[in-house]
Design a protein around this motif. Structure first.
Motif, PDB file in Angstrom:
ATOM      1  N   ALA A   1       0.838  -1.198   0.000  1.00 43.85           N
ATOM      2  CA  ALA A   1       0.000   0.000   0.000  1.00 43.85           C
ATOM      3  C   ALA A   1       0.876   1.253   0.000  1.00 43.85           C
ATOM      4  O   ALA A   1       1.860   1.331   0.734  1.00 43.85           O
ATOM      5  CB  ALA A   1      -0.912   0.000   1.227  1.00 43.85           C
ATOM      6  N   VAL A   2       0.494   2.223  -0.809  1.00 41.53           N
ATOM      7  CA  VAL A   2       1.249   3.474  -0.888  1.00 41.53           C
ATOM      8  C   VAL A   2       0.706   4.492   0.099  1.00 41.53           C
ATOM      9  O   VAL A   2       1.467   5.182   0.795  1.00 41.53           O
ATOM     10  CB  VAL A   2       1.201   4.035  -2.323  1.00 41.53           C
ATOM     11  N   THR A   3      -0.615   4.611   0.162  1.00 36.80           N
ATOM     12  CA  THR A   3      -1.259   5.530   1.107  1.00 36.80           C
ATOM     13  C   THR A   3      -2.412   4.805   1.790  1.00 36.80           C
ATOM     14  O   THR A   3      -3.058   3.935   1.187  1.00 36.80           O
ATOM     15  CB  THR A   3      -1.811   6.788   0.391  1.00 36.80           C
TER      16      THR A   3
ATOM     17  N   ALA B   1      -3.525  -3.572  -5.291  1.00 38.57           N
ATOM     18  CA  ALA B   1      -4.762  -3.848  -4.552  1.00 38.57           C
ATOM     19  C   ALA B   1      -5.269  -5.247  -4.861  1.00 38.57           C
ATOM     20  O   ALA B   1      -5.735  -5.968  -3.957  1.00 38.57           O
ATOM     21  CB  ALA B   1      -5.830  -2.812  -4.891  1.00 38.57           C
ATOM     22  N   GLU B   2      -5.185  -5.644  -6.136  1.00 41.67           N
ATOM     23  CA  GLU B   2      -5.568  -7.005  -6.524  1.00 41.67           C
ATOM     24  C   GLU B   2      -4.727  -8.033  -5.778  1.00 41.67           C
ATOM     25  O   GLU B   2      -5.230  -9.037  -5.262  1.00 41.67           O
ATOM     26  CB  GLU B   2      -5.367  -7.193  -8.027  1.00 41.67           C
TER      27      GLU B   2
ATOM     28  N   GLY C   1     -11.169  -0.627  -8.125  1.00 39.98           N
ATOM     29  CA  GLY C   1     -10.025  -0.186  -8.898  1.00 39.98           C
ATOM     30  C   GLY C   1      -8.728  -0.584  -8.209  1.00 39.98           C
ATOM     31  O   GLY C   1      -8.542  -1.739  -7.833  1.00 39.98           O
ATOM     32  N   ASN C   2      -7.843   0.381  -8.012  1.00 38.48           N
ATOM     33  CA  ASN C   2      -6.589   0.081  -7.322  1.00 38.48           C
ATOM     34  C   ASN C   2      -6.606   0.530  -5.866  1.00 38.48           C
ATOM     35  O   ASN C   2      -5.575   0.843  -5.269  1.00 38.48           O
ATOM     36  CB  ASN C   2      -5.398   0.708  -8.064  1.00 38.48           C
ATOM     37  N   ASN C   3      -7.810   0.526  -5.285  1.00 39.65           N
ATOM     38  CA  ASN C   3      -7.993   0.822  -3.859  1.00 39.65           C
ATOM     39  C   ASN C   3      -8.599  -0.390  -3.150  1.00 39.65           C
ATOM     40  O   ASN C   3      -9.435  -1.092  -3.726  1.00 39.65           O
ATOM     41  CB  ASN C   3      -8.906   2.036  -3.674  1.00 39.65           C
ATOM     42  N   LEU C   4      -8.188  -0.621  -1.927  1.00 36.75           N
ATOM     43  CA  LEU C   4      -8.672  -1.750  -1.140  1.00 36.75           C
ATOM     44  C   LEU C   4      -9.256  -1.251   0.172  1.00 36.75           C
ATOM     45  O   LEU C   4      -8.652  -0.417   0.854  1.00 36.75           O
ATOM     46  CB  LEU C   4      -7.534  -2.726  -0.848  1.00 36.75           C
TER      47      LEU C   4
END
Length: 244
Positions: free
Chosen positions: A111-113, A147-148, A214-217
């Motif tokens: 995770a970046v943020t 995220a995937e 999307g690319n968020n979890l």
């Protein structure tokens, strides 16, 4: 999955000030997390491109749940003492690490943020301070397919760790007795687990829901302190709405 959350939630439910509650093995407040024996079959879902970039801290903050987003629930930022770093979470079974990290509000994968919030509802029975639930929500943003990959690691841990494991987060030990997949629909793809834990001799049933947009979890984790089944559906719905 930490005893500290239970203690703080009980203080809050008794009328003490809102102490930021994070990271207990909490059954996700979810009508959307029906407790079936097997996860539901998921339809093909949109996949982030390798070029996808994580949201900045400011962008992620705008998508994070705020007080007032969930009816009759007080939502606040999780405190520094409640949010673990990945290195502060250990487990006796390496294959269970992703679940242990999610339970400790530590980031899963690269995770970046991230943002973390805690929601505490009102007692459903004013005469019983135990008739309350507490929910932690972590929103994490990743580059590319991170995220995937993080959700895949959670799914794998849920399958591998049905017999339980022991985890320590920031020095607090929790014994997970069992992990049972349950059905949920949210975002582009999702997974959920009912988790039975034991903290200092106290038996608790909890549920965790993780879903990707999307690319968020998002990881929603709810615990209820009486015998009634918890439900995190309101949190899931509110977070899905904010993510758009």
């Amino acid at each position: 999955m930490r005893t500290a959350l239970v203690r703080r939630a009980l203080l809050t439910a008794s009328g003490a000030s809102l102490a930021l509650l994070a990271t207990a093995c909490g059954p996700s407040d979810g009508a959307g997390a029906e407790q079936d024996a097997k996860p539901s079959a998921a339809a093909p879902s949109p996949s982030p491109t390798p070029e996808a970039k994580a949201l900045t801290a400011a962008e992620l903050e705008k998508l994070t749940l705020a007080d007032g987003d969930v009816r009759d629930v007080k939502i606040a930022k999780a405190g520094a003492d409640d949010v673990a770093k990945a290195a502060e979470v250990t487990t006796d079974k390496p294959e269970c690490t992703a679940l242990a990290q999610a339970g400790g509000l530590a980031p899963v994968g690269a995770a970046v943020t991230t943002t973390e919030r805690i929601g505490v509802g009102k007692p459903s029975d004013p005469a019983d301070p135990m008739s309350v639930s507490a929910t932690s929500v972590q929103l994490a943003s990743y580059d590319g397919k991170g995220a995937e990959e993080a959700l895949a690691s959670l799914k794998a841990a849920g399958q591998a760790c049905g017999g339980g494991f022991t985890t320590t987060a920031k020095g607090e030990k929790t014994t997970v007795k069992s992990v049972t997949p349950s059905a949920v629909t949210a975002g582009d793809e999702a997974a959920a687990w009912t988790i039975a834990t034991e903290d200092e001799g106290e038996a608790l049933n909890s549920q965790m829901v993780a879903f990707r947009k999307g690319n968020n979890l998002v990881v929603v984790h709810t615990i209820r302190f009486d015998a009634k089944p918890p439900s995190a559906q309101a949190f899931i719905d509110a977070q899905v709405k904010k993510l758009g």
